[in-house]
Scaffold this motif. Structure first.
Motif, PDB file in Angstrom:
ATOM      1  N   SER A 136       0.835  -1.203   0.000  1.00 36.20           N
ATOM      2  CA  SER A 136       0.000   0.000   0.000  1.00 36.20           C
ATOM      3  C   SER A 136       0.869   1.251   0.000  1.00 36.20           C
ATOM      4  O   SER A 136       0.579   2.216  -0.724  1.00 36.20           O
ATOM      5  CB  SER A 136      -0.910   0.031   1.225  1.00 36.20           C
ATOM      6  N   ALA A 137       1.922   1.239   0.791  1.00 39.64           N
ATOM      7  CA  ALA A 137       2.816   2.395   0.861  1.00 39.64           C
ATOM      8  C   ALA A 137       3.489   2.663  -0.485  1.00 39.64           C
ATOM      9  O   ALA A 137       3.604   3.818  -0.918  1.00 39.64           O
ATOM     10  CB  ALA A 137       3.863   2.183   1.946  1.00 39.64           C
ATOM     11  N   LEU A 166       0.826   4.067  -2.957  1.00 34.06           N
ATOM     12  CA  LEU A 166       0.479   5.449  -2.614  1.00 34.06           C
ATOM     13  C   LEU A 166       1.637   6.405  -2.876  1.00 34.06           C
ATOM     14  O   LEU A 166       1.423   7.563  -3.245  1.00 34.06           O
ATOM     15  CB  LEU A 166       0.013   5.537  -1.160  1.00 34.06           C
ATOM     16  N   THR A 167       2.880   5.927  -2.702  1.00 39.11           N
ATOM     17  CA  THR A 167       4.042   6.750  -3.042  1.00 39.11           C
ATOM     18  C   THR A 167       4.087   7.010  -4.543  1.00 39.11           C
ATOM     19  O   THR A 167       4.370   8.132  -4.984  1.00 39.11           O
ATOM     20  CB  THR A 167       5.348   6.068  -2.581  1.00 39.11           C
ATOM     21  N   LEU A 168       3.792   5.996  -5.334  1.00 39.69           N
ATOM     22  CA  LEU A 168       3.730   6.173  -6.780  1.00 39.69           C
ATOM     23  C   LEU A 168       2.630   7.163  -7.160  1.00 39.69           C
ATOM     24  O   LEU A 168       2.812   8.002  -8.055  1.00 39.69           O
ATOM     25  CB  LEU A 168       3.504   4.823  -7.458  1.00 39.69           C
ATOM     26  N   ALA A 169       1.509   7.109  -6.468  1.00 45.39           N
ATOM     27  CA  ALA A 169       0.429   8.068  -6.716  1.00 45.39           C
ATOM     28  C   ALA A 169       0.868   9.484  -6.356  1.00 45.39           C
ATOM     29  O   ALA A 169       0.548  10.445  -7.069  1.00 45.39           O
ATOM     30  CB  ALA A 169      -0.821   7.676  -5.929  1.00 45.39           C
ATOM     31  N   ALA A 170       1.617   9.627  -5.270  1.00 44.16           N
ATOM     32  CA  ALA A 170       2.114  10.952  -4.870  1.00 44.16           C
ATOM     33  C   ALA A 170       3.109  11.501  -5.893  1.00 44.16           C
ATOM     34  O   ALA A 170       3.098  12.691  -6.213  1.00 44.16           O
ATOM     35  CB  ALA A 170       2.752  10.879  -3.484  1.00 44.16           C
ATOM     36  N   VAL A 171       3.978  10.642  -6.424  1.00 43.91           N
ATOM     37  CA  VAL A 171       4.932  11.071  -7.456  1.00 43.91           C
ATOM     38  C   VAL A 171       4.171  11.511  -8.701  1.00 43.91           C
ATOM     39  O   VAL A 171       4.479  12.552  -9.302  1.00 43.91           O
ATOM     40  CB  VAL A 171       5.931   9.939  -7.779  1.00 43.91           C
ATOM     41  N   THR A 173      -1.358   0.096 -14.235  1.00 44.25           N
ATOM     42  CA  THR A 173      -0.784  -0.585 -13.070  1.00 44.25           C
ATOM     43  C   THR A 173      -1.773  -0.613 -11.909  1.00 44.25           C
ATOM     44  O   THR A 173      -1.959  -1.649 -11.261  1.00 44.25           O
ATOM     45  CB  THR A 173       0.514   0.103 -12.632  1.00 44.25           C
ATOM     46  N   GLY A 174      -2.406   0.517 -11.647  1.00 45.99           N
ATOM     47  CA  GLY A 174      -3.385   0.582 -10.567  1.00 45.99           C
ATOM     48  C   GLY A 174      -4.579  -0.315 -10.825  1.00 45.99           C
ATOM     49  O   GLY A 174      -5.109  -0.936  -9.902  1.00 45.99           O
ATOM     50  N   SER A 175      -4.979  -0.409 -12.074  1.00 45.28           N
ATOM     51  CA  SER A 175      -6.107  -1.275 -12.416  1.00 45.28           C
ATOM     52  C   SER A 175      -5.764  -2.743 -12.180  1.00 45.28           C
ATOM     53  O   SER A 175      -6.565  -3.495 -11.606  1.00 45.28           O
ATOM     54  CB  SER A 175      -6.506  -1.038 -13.870  1.00 45.28           C
ATOM     55  N   VAL A 176      -4.571  -3.153 -12.604  1.00 40.78           N
ATOM     56  CA  VAL A 176      -4.154  -4.550 -12.410  1.00 40.78           C
ATOM     57  C   VAL A 176      -3.938  -4.850 -10.928  1.00 40.78           C
ATOM     58  O   VAL A 176      -4.476  -5.832 -10.396  1.00 40.78           O
ATOM     59  CB  VAL A 176      -2.878  -4.851 -13.222  1.00 40.78           C
ATOM     60  N   MET A 177      -3.164  -4.013 -10.261  1.00 38.56           N
ATOM     61  CA  MET A 177      -2.861  -4.277  -8.848  1.00 38.56           C
ATOM     62  C   MET A 177      -4.105  -4.155  -7.973  1.00 38.56           C
ATOM     63  O   MET A 177      -4.318  -4.963  -7.071  1.00 38.56           O
ATOM     64  CB  MET A 177      -1.767  -3.317  -8.353  1.00 38.56           C
ATOM     65  N   GLY A 178      -4.922  -3.142  -8.236  1.00 41.63           N
ATOM     66  CA  GLY A 178      -6.161  -2.996  -7.475  1.00 41.63           C
ATOM     67  C   GLY A 178      -7.080  -4.185  -7.667  1.00 41.63           C
ATOM     68  O   GLY A 178      -7.716  -4.661  -6.722  1.00 41.63           O
ATOM     69  N   GLY A 179      -7.138  -4.693  -8.894  1.00 44.41           N
ATOM     70  CA  GLY A 179      -7.974  -5.860  -9.160  1.00 44.41           C
ATOM     71  C   GLY A 179      -7.469  -7.114  -8.469  1.00 44.41           C
ATOM     72  O   GLY A 179      -8.248  -7.855  -7.858  1.00 44.41           O
ATOM     73  N   ILE A 180      -6.170  -7.363  -8.558  1.00 45.77           N
ATOM     74  CA  ILE A 180      -5.605  -8.566  -7.920  1.00 45.77           C
ATOM     75  C   ILE A 180      -5.838  -8.535  -6.416  1.00 45.77           C
ATOM     76  O   ILE A 180      -6.300  -9.519  -5.827  1.00 45.77           O
ATOM     77  CB  ILE A 180      -4.111  -8.701  -8.250  1.00 45.77           C
ATOM     78  N   PHE A 181      -5.557  -7.390  -5.801  1.00 44.81           N
ATOM     79  CA  PHE A 181      -5.717  -7.324  -4.346  1.00 44.81           C
ATOM     80  C   PHE A 181      -7.187  -7.280  -3.927  1.00 44.81           C
ATOM     81  O   PHE A 181      -7.531  -7.760  -2.846  1.00 44.81           O
ATOM     82  CB  PHE A 181      -4.935  -6.146  -3.769  1.00 44.81           C
ATOM     83  N   THR A 182      -8.059  -6.758  -4.766  1.00 44.07           N
ATOM     84  CA  THR A 182      -9.496  -6.819  -4.470  1.00 44.07           C
ATOM     85  C   THR A 182      -9.965  -8.270  -4.491  1.00 44.07           C
ATOM     86  O   THR A 182     -10.714  -8.704  -3.607  1.00 44.07           O
ATOM     87  CB  THR A 182     -10.299  -5.976  -5.479  1.00 44.07           C
ATOM     88  N   LEU A 238      -7.328  -0.799  -2.263  1.00 41.61           N
ATOM     89  CA  LEU A 238      -7.750   0.600  -2.292  1.00 41.61           C
ATOM     90  C   LEU A 238      -6.654   1.498  -2.865  1.00 41.61           C
ATOM     91  O   LEU A 238      -6.929   2.397  -3.654  1.00 41.61           O
ATOM     92  CB  LEU A 238      -8.152   1.059  -0.893  1.00 41.61           C
ATOM     93  N   ALA A 239      -5.403   1.242  -2.495  1.00 45.69           N
ATOM     94  CA  ALA A 239      -4.287   2.029  -3.026  1.00 45.69           C
ATOM     95  C   ALA A 239      -4.148   1.831  -4.534  1.00 45.69           C
ATOM     96  O   ALA A 239      -3.869   2.783  -5.271  1.00 45.69           O
ATOM     97  CB  ALA A 239      -2.991   1.645  -2.313  1.00 45.69           C
ATOM     98  N   GLY A 240      -4.373   0.623  -5.017  1.00 43.43           N
ATOM     99  CA  GLY A 240      -4.331   0.370  -6.454  1.00 43.43           C
ATOM    100  C   GLY A 240      -5.443   1.098  -7.191  1.00 43.43           C
ATOM    101  O   GLY A 240      -5.228   1.654  -8.273  1.00 43.43           O
TER     102      GLY A 240
END
Length: 170
Positions: A42-43, A46-51, A100-109, A135-137
């Protein structure tokens, strides 16, 4: 460049959700220990989102100032500057973050739903960090779409387009 297709991102998310759930089901059926996401995932997301947001805000300010100058031309120097390669890289980063967020968010969901519905995981040590990663994804995917839209160029103002291979002025 065509804007991101939201239905394609949703399809990627849904397929990734199924993959995440199926992956944990397969691991559990084979008798192995379930791989659980930690808080670090998650960190990182979220760091990638902040960048991405850090690169996207100057692009947004520049595009808003450009729109304002189209409506009210001015000889004043620009308040916000951004060069074309940086703007292009920011849009590409936004597209990559959306995928990336779509794939990672989907896998973790999918993993969080599997753990929640089967009752296999510990709520605090398993389900909560996995749901936070999901949620972070999702946040990364949504922010990627938003920043990519910030970099969209306005349509040309009635300039003549060459038709059928005939060049203008020629």
């Amino acid at each position: 460049m065509k804007p991101l297709s939201i239905p394609i991102l949703v399809l990627i998310f849904v397929l990734s959700t199924g993959f995440g759930a199926q992956m944990l089901d397969t691991v559990l059926r084979r008798g192995h220990t379930l791989p659980i996401s930690g808080w670090l995932t998650s960190a990182v997301l979220l760091t990638l989102a902040a960048v991405l947001l850090g690169y996207g805000l100057p692009l947004r300010r520049y595009m808003l100032e450009s729109a304002e100058r189209r409506e009210h031309p001015s000889l004043q120097p620009r308040r916000h500057q951004i060069d074309l390669p940086t703007a292009f890289r920011t849009v590409l980063l936004a597209r990559a973050c959306a995928y990336t967020g779509s794939v990672m968010g989907g896998i973790f969901t999918g993993q969080a739903l599997f753990l929640l519905l089967t009752g296999v995981g510990d709520p605090v040590r398993g389900i909560l960090p996995t749901a936070a990663a999901a949620l972070a994804g999702i946040i990364l995917a949504v922010l990627g779409v938003i920043v990519e839209r910030w970099g969209q160029l306005p349509p040309d103002d009635g300039q003549a387009q060459p038709e059928d291979g005939v060049e203008a002025g020629g």
